[in-house]
Design an enzyme around this catalytic site. Structure first.
Site, PDB file in Angstrom:
ATOM      1  N   GLU A 113       0.875  -1.178   0.000  1.00  0.00           N
ATOM      2  CA  GLU A 113       0.000   0.000   0.000  1.00  0.00           C
ATOM      3  C   GLU A 113       0.909   1.223   0.000  1.00  0.00           C
ATOM      4  O   GLU A 113       1.488   1.589   1.019  1.00  0.00           O
ATOM      5  CB  GLU A 113      -0.894   0.010   1.240  1.00  0.00           C
ATOM      6  CG  GLU A 113      -1.771   1.249   1.355  1.00  0.00           C
ATOM      7  CD  GLU A 113      -2.394   1.407   2.727  1.00  0.00           C
ATOM      8  OE1 GLU A 113      -2.505   2.559   3.205  1.00  0.00           O
ATOM      9  OE2 GLU A 113      -2.768   0.374   3.328  1.00  0.00           O
ATOM     10  N   ARG A 119       1.542  10.210   0.360  1.00  0.00           N
ATOM     11  CA  ARG A 119       2.080  11.280   1.188  1.00  0.00           C
ATOM     12  C   ARG A 119       3.362  11.871   0.620  1.00  0.00           C
ATOM     13  O   ARG A 119       3.917  12.816   1.193  1.00  0.00           O
ATOM     14  CB  ARG A 119       2.330  10.755   2.613  1.00  0.00           C
ATOM     15  CG  ARG A 119       1.064  10.508   3.391  1.00  0.00           C
ATOM     16  CD  ARG A 119       1.364  10.056   4.816  1.00  0.00           C
ATOM     17  NE  ARG A 119       1.844   8.680   4.854  1.00  0.00           N
ATOM     18  CZ  ARG A 119       2.290   8.078   5.953  1.00  0.00           C
ATOM     19  NH1 ARG A 119       2.352   8.741   7.088  1.00  0.00           N
ATOM     20  NH2 ARG A 119       2.700   6.823   5.908  1.00  0.00           N
ATOM     21  N   LYS A 126     -11.418  -0.082   6.587  1.00  0.00           N
ATOM     22  CA  LYS A 126     -10.211   0.069   7.392  1.00  0.00           C
ATOM     23  C   LYS A 126     -10.610   0.590   8.767  1.00  0.00           C
ATOM     24  O   LYS A 126     -11.395   1.532   8.874  1.00  0.00           O
ATOM     25  CB  LYS A 126      -9.269   1.054   6.704  1.00  0.00           C
ATOM     26  CG  LYS A 126      -8.026   1.438   7.494  1.00  0.00           C
ATOM     27  CD  LYS A 126      -7.193   2.437   6.684  1.00  0.00           C
ATOM     28  CE  LYS A 126      -5.979   2.909   7.456  1.00  0.00           C
ATOM     29  NZ  LYS A 126      -5.134   3.826   6.657  1.00  0.00           N
TER      30      LYS A 126
END
Length: 320
Positions: free
Chosen positions: A41, A45, A129
């Site tokens: 994943e 960022r 999640k």
């Protein structure tokens, strides 16, 4: 459930990766595959995320590549165009969720309360999640959610590592766990990919939670099985429990009434999740014997023999 999410469930761990340069992507992806965790994943960022996803998707077809920290539709578009097979958000943005479902790309938005779960259900999600996991009540909170939302599965992320991951994965509502402890940015920037592989292997075994459960011994007949079980009770105080196909002496010794699989018998190995354990062995060319599989009413695998013997003993996977 989307096929990509089923593949992630078989692995059980989602490494959350922060890359500062696309040049780090492929070596990192290879380290994950070598460590037994073919999932990445890649968080949005950094400016390197999009190109890193593109490189991983193009050069490592065996890797399940996704994008994390996706907070806008624009990021989702870029991630999907780059080749991301799944998306992850830290929070719940209905617009991003709708966009991804329209593109048939699975997204697991971050939730930590019932209202957000209901938003997800309203938009057709069955996997979400749970973030930040430990700070939001951890496993006990997820067990509380299971009452009213029994069909929802979760990927808890935040505060999870080698020491507590097995407890999460033992709960049947957990699809996988997410974390970055095996792919720390300092390891990536230092090029310590062998260490990342080692940490991944350590994480995989922690997720499996393999433990010796019992030794099964093939007795020639029912009388011999009972006699041997009683001898163990006499010598060691292991209480005999008589069964239909075998007799146990304590929890550790099983005497088969008639010889079964294995030249000498079998070794019972407990696993946190037998389905995931079977996938772990299948990746190593070792499969379950279909005729020996036992499943619960929901179809989940509870026990199965492997097509392998060690020292004349068959291997029997059973759920903890």
């Amino acid at each position: 459930m989307h096929e990509m999410l089923k593949k992630i469930a078989a692995v059980g761990i989602v490494p959350v990766v922060k890359l500062d340069s696309p040049d780090q992507a492929v070596p990192l992806g290879k380290a994950l595959i070598d460590g037994g965790i073919p999932v990445a994943e890649v968080t949005f960022r950094t400016d390197a995320a999009e190109e890193s996803i593109r490189k991983l998707a193009a050069e490592l077809p065996g890797l399940l590549v996704g994008a994390g920290t996706v907070t806008t539709i624009e990021q989702a578009k870029r991630a999907i165009d780059a080749g991301a097979g799944f998306l992850v958000s830290p929070g719940f943005n209905p617009a991003v969720v709708r966009f991804c479902t329209e593109q048939n790309v699975p997204i697991t938005p971050g939730i930590n309360n019932p209202s957000q779960i209901e938003q997800g259900l309203e938009l057709g999600l069955s996997v979400m999640k749970f973030f930040p996991a430990e700070q939001s009540g951890g496993l006990e909170m997820l067990k509380a959610f299971a009452g009213p939302y029994g069909k929802v599965k979760y990927i808890p992320t935040g505060g999870i590592g080698v020491k507590n991951m097995a407890s999460y994965l033992s709960f049947d509502k957990i699809l996988a766990v997410g974390g970055s402890w095996m792919v720390k940015p300092e390891l990536i920037s230092a090029g310590k990919f062998d260490e990342i592989t080692r940490l991944c292997k350590e994480a995989v075994l922690a997720a499996m939670g393999f433990e010796l459960r019992h030794l099964g011994i093939n007795s020639p007949d029912e009388g011999a099985a009972l006699a041997d079980a009683r001898k163990m009770e006499e010598l060691f105080g292991f209480t005999v429990k008589q069964g239909n196909s075998s007799h146990f002496a304590g929890a550790g010794f099983e005497f088969m009434k008639t010889p079964y699989l294995g030249k000498n018998g079998h070794i019972g190995i407990a696993a946190v999740n037998v389905e995931r354990g079977a996938a772990y062995f299948a990746a190593r060319g070792i499969n379950t014997l279909p005729d020996t599989e036992k499943r619960d009413a929901q179809g989940s695998l509870l026990a199965a023999y492997l097509d392998l013997e060690i020292g004349g003993f068959a291997l029997h996977l059973i759920k903890k």
